[in-house]
Design an enzyme around this catalytic site. Structure first.
Site, PDB file in Angstrom:
ATOM      1  CB  CYS A  35     -95.202  10.310  83.256  1.00 35.98           C
ATOM      2  SG  CYS A  35     -95.556   8.855  83.709  1.00 35.98           S
ATOM      3  NE  ARG A  49    -100.479   6.573  83.429  1.00 30.82           N
ATOM      4  CZ  ARG A  49     -99.040   7.267  83.166  1.00 30.82           C
ATOM      5  NH1 ARG A  49     -98.741   8.541  84.033  1.00 30.82           N
ATOM      6  NH2 ARG A  49     -98.327   7.148  82.506  1.00 30.82           N
TER       7      ARG A  49
HETATM    8  C1  BEZ Z   1     -96.369   7.695  79.632  1.00 28.83           C
HETATM    9  O1  BEZ Z   1     -96.111   7.848  78.283  1.00 28.83           O
HETATM   10  O2  BEZ Z   1     -96.206   7.846  80.504  1.00 28.83           O
HETATM   11  C2  BEZ Z   1     -95.720   5.687  80.178  1.00 28.83           C
HETATM   12  C3  BEZ Z   1     -96.224   4.705  79.123  1.00 28.83           C
HETATM   13  C4  BEZ Z   1     -96.092   3.147  79.410  1.00 28.83           C
HETATM   14  C5  BEZ Z   1     -95.539   3.207  80.330  1.00 28.83           C
HETATM   15  C6  BEZ Z   1     -94.558   4.072  80.957  1.00 28.83           C
HETATM   16  C7  BEZ Z   1     -94.736   5.291  80.664  1.00 28.83           C
END
Ligand code: BEZ
Length: 222
Positions: free
Chosen positions: A59, A136
């Site tokens: 993110c 997402r």
């Molecule tokens: C992330 O790296 O953004 C992420 C990875 C796993 C679950 C939620 C967010």
């Protein structure tokens, strides 16, 4: 419906409630830029997207990439609006960290959705999930408030900012005329003509594919 299929349908279903062509459901929420209402964005393009959680690696890379490309979205008259279950103060702390560590300010609004009311309305989380950190989702909403495209990526794969811009360019190009955007189309490249579905055209076409596959004027952004 067997119990397994029913359970799967209730669990998965990201974006399931909404379809391309639907009017994006209106909502208002607190955000990092103040209170926002979706319908206030009518008249502009809007990309509404969810992210699983603040302070997570993928993110963070997405927000840096989008903040760096903010001017390119602006050039296309497209606003960005992010959303997660995290609180407004979590968003603030994360943006401050991104600014201090990566020297980039995220200036587009990030909404808080602590009750998942928006996330559920948009199928960003499954109806019975208590965990929003699943997907997402990205909604491309046109100036009249209609959903024109949607994507859904898993938590462990980040979205492509160039592909978001390309999708926006393609949506804007096809709105300029009865034309189609082919695979990998980019601004400046030829678009395709809408096929003329009449038997006379099929039989009178010179080449075998000319009746349904015809390049047309080069694509220009609005
Ligand atoms: C992330 O790296 O953004 C992420 C990875 C796993 C679950 C939620 C967010």
């Amino acid at each position: 419906m067997t119990e397994t299929i029913k359970a799967d349908a209730e669990r998965a279903a990201p974006c399931a409630g909404l379809r391309i062509g639907d009017v994006a459901p209106d909502f208002s929420a607190r955000s990092t830029t103040g209170d926002v209402r979706l319908s206030d964005y009518r008249g502009r393009w809007l990309i509404l997207f969810s992210h699983p959680a603040d302070f997570t690696p993928v993110c963070t890379t997405e927000f840096i990439a989008l903040a760096e490309a903010a001017g390119e979205f602006e050039e296309r008259d497209c606003a960005l609006m992010a959303l997660s279950v995290d609180s407004l103060f979590s968003h603030f702390a994360w943006l401050r960290l991104i600014r201090d560590r990566y020297e980039i300010e995220v200036r587009f609004p990030i909404l808080e959705d602590p009750t998942l009311v928006i996330g559920r309305a948009y199928g960003m989380v499954a109806p019975n999930d208590s965990d929003s950190a699943a997907v997402r989702t990205t909604f491309f909403i046109d100036p009249s408030g209609v959903i024109r495209a949607m994507t859904c990526y898993p938590a462990n794969v980040g979205r492509s900012t160039p592909e978001m811009l390309r999708t926006l360019d393609a949506l804007q190009a096809v709105d300029n005329g009865p034309v189609l955007a082919p695979a990998n189309w980019a601004p400046g490249e030829a678009l395709l003509a809408q096929p003329d579905a009449s038997l006379d055209t099929v039989f009178s076409a010179k080449g075998q594919t000319d009746w349904f596959m015809k390049e047309t004027k080069r694509g220009a952004r609005k």
